[in-house]
Scaffold this motif. Structure first.
Motif, short mmCIF file in Angstrom:
data_model
loop_
_atom_site.label_atom_id
_atom_site.label_comp_id
_atom_site.label_asym_id
_atom_site.label_seq_id
_atom_site.Cartn_x
_atom_site.Cartn_y
_atom_site.Cartn_z
N GLU A 16 4.90 19.30 38.77
CA GLU A 16 6.33 18.82 38.43
C GLU A 16 6.23 17.35 38.93
OE1 GLU A 16 9.57 20.94 39.68
OE2 GLU A 16 8.62 22.66 39.25
N ASN A 17 6.75 16.30 38.11
CA ASN A 17 6.80 14.80 38.55
C ASN A 17 5.44 14.28 39.18
OD1 ASN A 17 8.43 12.57 38.44
ND2 ASN A 17 9.34 13.36 40.56
N LEU A 18 4.39 14.52 38.75
CA LEU A 18 3.22 13.87 39.22
C LEU A 18 2.94 12.35 38.92
CD1 LEU A 18 0.59 16.59 38.35
CD2 LEU A 18 2.09 16.47 40.48
N ARG A 19 2.63 11.73 40.01
CA ARG A 19 2.55 10.13 39.71
C ARG A 19 1.25 9.54 40.38
NH1 ARG A 19 7.23 7.91 38.02
NH2 ARG A 19 9.01 8.95 37.77
N THR A 20 0.73 8.48 39.82
CA THR A 20 -0.29 7.77 40.30
C THR A 20 0.11 6.32 40.48
OG1 THR A 20 -1.26 7.38 38.23
CG2 THR A 20 -2.27 9.15 39.79
N ASN A 21 0.23 5.62 41.39
CA ASN A 21 0.71 4.17 41.70
C ASN A 21 2.20 4.18 41.26
OD1 ASN A 21 -1.73 3.51 42.77
ND2 ASN A 21 -2.77 3.09 40.68
N ARG A 22 2.82 5.07 41.38
CA ARG A 22 4.10 5.20 41.12
C ARG A 22 4.69 5.29 39.64
NH1 ARG A 22 7.27 4.05 45.76
NH2 ARG A 22 6.18 3.24 47.48
#
Length: 168
Positions: A16-22
């Motif tokens: 859930e809600n995975l992010r890379t560099n925001r």
């Protein structure tokens, strides 16, 4: 003879809600489960789940008895190679021991942390410790080992319903 490892069935359910560099992960997320002794299992890649990927994949992990943690790492494949999205270091004591049967199915969610230690999504898993099967004298496959003694064999107990009392 006591086993030197335990077998865990870890089902990696979703993220859930995975992010890379925001920024939200767009595609190609996968999960790597690792023990302290560097035994590694990997899920298949979710090509189109974005920042809410779904794997529903069961991984069988052999964990040495002395180890206290497993590491669950979410990564995504990019043009520059695999990039770590977030990591959760999970204590084995969260699902082995305590007041529930060893083969109890635990549904768990853990906060992922990026390489800076900041919150970066959630991983949802289920974990079940596989119980070794023992042979029994009656051939039913049920039983409890007696240990190293001169009597040998296995104790087998099967509940019997008494028709005249209506109790076990």
């Amino acid at each position: 003879m006591e086993s030197t490892s335990r077998t865990l069935e870890v089902t990696v359910i979703s993220g859930e809600n995975l992010r890379t560099n925001r920024k939200p992960v767009k595609k190609n997320a996968f999960v790597v489960i690792q023990t302290d002794s560097n035994k590694v299992c990997t899920t298949k890649m979710d090509a189109d789940g974005g920042s809410y990927p779904s794997w529903n994949e069961k991984l069988v992990v052999d964990v040495p008895m002395h180890e206290r943690f497993i590491t669950v790492e979410v990564q995504c494949k990019t043009s520059g190679g695999n990039k770590t999205v977030g990591v959760a270091r999970i204590p084995i004591s969260d699902f082995v021991g305590g007041h529930v049967p060893q083969s109890y199915l635990h549904f768990l969610s853990y906060r992922l942390r990026d390489n800076k230690g900041e919150r970066n999504g959630i991983i949802n898993i289920s974990v079940k410790a596989k119980v070794p099967e023992y042979a029994s004298c009656s051939g039913t496959g049920m039983g409890v080992p007696l240990g190293d003694n001169n009597f040998g064999g296995v104790v087998t107990g099967i509940p019997i319903w008494c028709t005249n009392t209506g109790r076990f």
